[in-house]
Design an enzyme around this catalytic site. Structure first.
Site, PDB file in Angstrom:
ATOM      1  N   HIS A  50      39.639  -0.358   8.451  1.00  0.00           N
ATOM      2  CA  HIS A  50      39.444  -0.673   9.877  1.00  0.00           C
ATOM      3  C   HIS A  50      40.675  -1.306  10.534  1.00  0.00           C
ATOM      4  CE1 HIS A  50      35.976  -1.787  12.833  1.00  0.00           C
ATOM      5  NE2 HIS A  50      37.077  -1.512  13.499  1.00  0.00           N
ATOM      6  N   TYR A  78      30.153  -3.192  12.688  1.00  0.00           N
ATOM      7  CA  TYR A  78      29.358  -2.932  13.906  1.00  0.00           C
ATOM      8  C   TYR A  78      27.885  -3.305  13.735  1.00  0.00           C
ATOM      9  CZ  TYR A  78      33.271   0.066  15.521  1.00  0.00           C
ATOM     10  OH  TYR A  78      34.492   0.572  15.892  1.00  0.00           O
TER      11      TYR A  78
HETATM   12  P1  NAP Z   1      35.223   3.665  25.509  1.00  0.00           P
HETATM   13  O1  NAP Z   1      34.497   4.787  24.855  1.00  0.00           O
HETATM   14  O2  NAP Z   1      36.602   3.851  25.989  1.00  0.00           O
HETATM   15  O3  NAP Z   1      34.422   3.156  26.779  1.00  0.00           O
HETATM   16  C1  NAP Z   1      33.065   2.840  26.751  1.00  0.00           C
HETATM   17  C2  NAP Z   1      32.693   2.438  28.167  1.00  0.00           C
HETATM   18  O4  NAP Z   1      32.736   3.584  29.037  1.00  0.00           O
HETATM   19  C3  NAP Z   1      31.295   1.898  28.239  1.00  0.00           C
HETATM   20  O5  NAP Z   1      31.295   0.842  29.181  1.00  0.00           O
HETATM   21  C4  NAP Z   1      30.463   3.073  28.788  1.00  0.00           C
HETATM   22  O6  NAP Z   1      29.385   2.588  29.548  1.00  0.00           O
HETATM   23  C5  NAP Z   1      31.486   3.771  29.666  1.00  0.00           C
HETATM   24  N1  NAP Z   1      31.257   5.219  29.777  1.00  0.00           N
HETATM   25  C6  NAP Z   1      31.142   6.117  28.770  1.00  0.00           C
HETATM   26  N2  NAP Z   1      30.991   7.366  29.243  1.00  0.00           N
HETATM   27  C7  NAP Z   1      31.017   7.258  30.597  1.00  0.00           C
HETATM   28  C8  NAP Z   1      30.918   8.198  31.646  1.00  0.00           C
HETATM   29  N3  NAP Z   1      30.761   9.502  31.418  1.00  0.00           N
HETATM   30  N4  NAP Z   1      30.998   7.726  32.929  1.00  0.00           N
HETATM   31  C9  NAP Z   1      31.164   6.409  33.181  1.00  0.00           C
HETATM   32  N5  NAP Z   1      31.259   5.468  32.231  1.00  0.00           N
HETATM   33  C10 NAP Z   1      31.188   5.893  30.938  1.00  0.00           C
HETATM   34  O7  NAP Z   1      35.213   2.342  24.572  1.00  0.00           O
HETATM   35  P2  NAP Z   1      34.831   2.010  23.080  1.00  0.00           P
HETATM   36  O8  NAP Z   1      33.359   2.017  22.895  1.00  0.00           O
HETATM   37  O9  NAP Z   1      35.537   0.753  22.745  1.00  0.00           O
HETATM   38  O10 NAP Z   1      35.505   3.165  22.211  1.00  0.00           O
HETATM   39  C11 NAP Z   1      34.797   4.292  21.726  1.00  0.00           C
HETATM   40  C12 NAP Z   1      34.442   4.140  20.255  1.00  0.00           C
HETATM   41  O11 NAP Z   1      35.635   3.971  19.479  1.00  0.00           O
HETATM   42  C13 NAP Z   1      33.649   2.864  19.917  1.00  0.00           C
HETATM   43  O12 NAP Z   1      32.313   2.918  20.333  1.00  0.00           O
HETATM   44  C14 NAP Z   1      33.861   2.788  18.434  1.00  0.00           C
HETATM   45  O13 NAP Z   1      33.032   3.703  17.746  1.00  0.00           O
HETATM   46  C15 NAP Z   1      35.337   3.173  18.338  1.00  0.00           C
HETATM   47  N6  NAP Z   1      36.239   1.991  18.354  1.00  0.00           N
HETATM   48  C16 NAP Z   1      37.008   1.776  17.255  1.00  0.00           C
HETATM   49  C17 NAP Z   1      37.875   0.687  17.213  1.00  0.00           C
HETATM   50  C18 NAP Z   1      38.700   0.456  16.006  1.00  0.00           C
HETATM   51  O14 NAP Z   1      39.267  -0.650  15.852  1.00  0.00           O
HETATM   52  N7  NAP Z   1      38.827   1.427  15.121  1.00  0.00           N
HETATM   53  C19 NAP Z   1      37.952  -0.207  18.297  1.00  0.00           C
HETATM   54  C20 NAP Z   1      37.144   0.045  19.405  1.00  0.00           C
HETATM   55  C21 NAP Z   1      36.308   1.150  19.429  1.00  0.00           C
HETATM   56  P3  NAP Z   1      27.835   2.810  29.156  1.00  0.00           P
HETATM   57  O15 NAP Z   1      27.666   2.636  27.680  1.00  0.00           O
HETATM   58  O16 NAP Z   1      27.143   1.735  29.967  1.00  0.00           O
HETATM   59  O17 NAP Z   1      27.494   4.184  29.627  1.00  0.00           O
END
Ligand code: NAP
Length: 283
Positions: free
Chosen positions: A107, A49
């Site tokens: 990962h 990241y």
């Molecule tokens: P997510 O949390 O499902 O979605 C993030 C999206 O939702 C962003 O566009 C954010 O927009 C929006 N959002 C968040 N809270 C909100 C709310 N209360 N109302 C409206 N929109 C909202 O996606 P993700 O970031 O992919 O997953 C979460 C975490 O999981 C990652 O950040 C990472 O740490 C981890 N991850 C791990 C893997 C892996 O392979 N292990 C893969 C992907 C992700 P804004 O930021 O514009 O508010």
């Protein structure tokens, strides 16, 4: 906050903070500081990241005792294998600037992850990490690892959200005492998730937002999660999910949203193995 207890007794918050795609250092530091102010105490990063250092800086300067917050980081495929994992771990430790990591994950289920796992077992025995686990491991690879290694993964961080509920994977993890942790709890905002009628109707009834309904659904399934947002008001919203309860009927209607596969990434496809193996995070 509610907590989940891993098989070795380590407790992790049910709701943490995801930092994928927050690459800008200043923004990342601000986000982590904001998240701490909203009460969040678990921070998810990864070597890939490119923000481990910013997260470490924000946490170290928070003034909060080290024991009050937890950090997860992850080993990238390029660094799989026993010796490379030990080297990559040192690199991550230098970046975050901490004495120990709370949760260290492989990962992706690619590369020499058996060698990586043995190095992680060593790091665990040495006390450099409080817990070890994997991420994106489908049931067959997870079971194989569980059956052939000294320590079973304590966590498997996988994609879980209303469109991809992962019921089979969850059953297998339960069999082996592996705690699931949901990444992409909002399906990364895809497929218009925040405007899905089933969710908006439930949200209206409880005077909550659709995001809160989704997080509440995760909580009631007993699944810890790490939503990401760069907006402080959304961080507050995402932490404010402990004062209402979805009914069995509401849980059932959300269960009906499952399409049974990911629209984000397919870990069973050869093209995913090829694409992820091509991502290099250092020379
Ligand atoms: P997510 O949390 O499902 O979605 C993030 C999206 O939702 C962003 O566009 C954010 O927009 C929006 N959002 C968040 N809270 C909100 C709310 N209360 N109302 C409206 N929109 C909202 O996606 P993700 O970031 O992919 O997953 C979460 C975490 O999981 C990652 O950040 C990472 O740490 C981890 N991850 C791990 C893997 C892996 O392979 N292990 C893969 C992907 C992700 P804004 O930021 O514009 O508010």
């Amino acid at each position: 906050m509610q907590y989940i207890t891993l098989c070795n007794g380590v407790e992790l918050p049910m709701i943490g903070y995801g930092t994928f795609m927050i690459k800008d250092s200043a923004l990342c530091e601000k986000c982590v500081t904001d998240a701490l102010e909203t009460g969040c105490r678990l921070f998810d990063t990864a070597a890939s990241y490119e923000n481990e250092a910013a997260i470490g800086r924000a946490l170290r300067s928070s003034g909060l005792p080290r024991k009050e917050w937890s950090v997860t980081t992850k080993l990238w495929i390029q660094d799989a294998g026993y010796d490379d994992t030990l080297r990559a771990f040192e690199h991550s430790m230098d970046a975050v600037g901490l004495d120990y990591i709370d949760l260290y994950l492989i990962h992706q289920p690619f590369g020499d992850y058996y060698g990586a796992w043995r190095a992680m077992e060593r790091l665990y025995h040495e006390g450099a990490v409080r817990a070890i686990g994997v991420s994106n491991f489908p049931p067959e690879r997870l079971v194989d690892l569980c059956m052939n290694q000294e320590i079973k993964p304590m966590v498997n961080q996988i994609e879980i959200h209303p469109f991809f509920q992962q019921n089979t994977a969850l059953r297998v993890m339960e069999d082996y005492g592996v705690i699931p942790q949901a990444w992409g709890p909002f399906s990364e905002g895809q497929c218009n998730i925040f405007r899905q009628k089933i969710l908006t109707k439930i949200a209206e009834k409880h005077r909550k937002t659709t995001a809160q309904v989704i997080l509440r659904w995760h909580l009631q399934r007993g699944i810890p999660t790490i939503p990401k947002t760069v907006h402080k008001e959304r961080m507050l919203e995402n932490m404010d999910v402990f004062d209402f309860e979805l009914t069995a009927k509401e849980m059932e209607s959300i269960a009906g949203m499952d399409i049974g596969h990911s629209e984000i990434i397919d870990h069973h496809c050869f093209c995913t193995a090829r694409q992820l193996n091509s991502v290099k995070i250092h020379g």
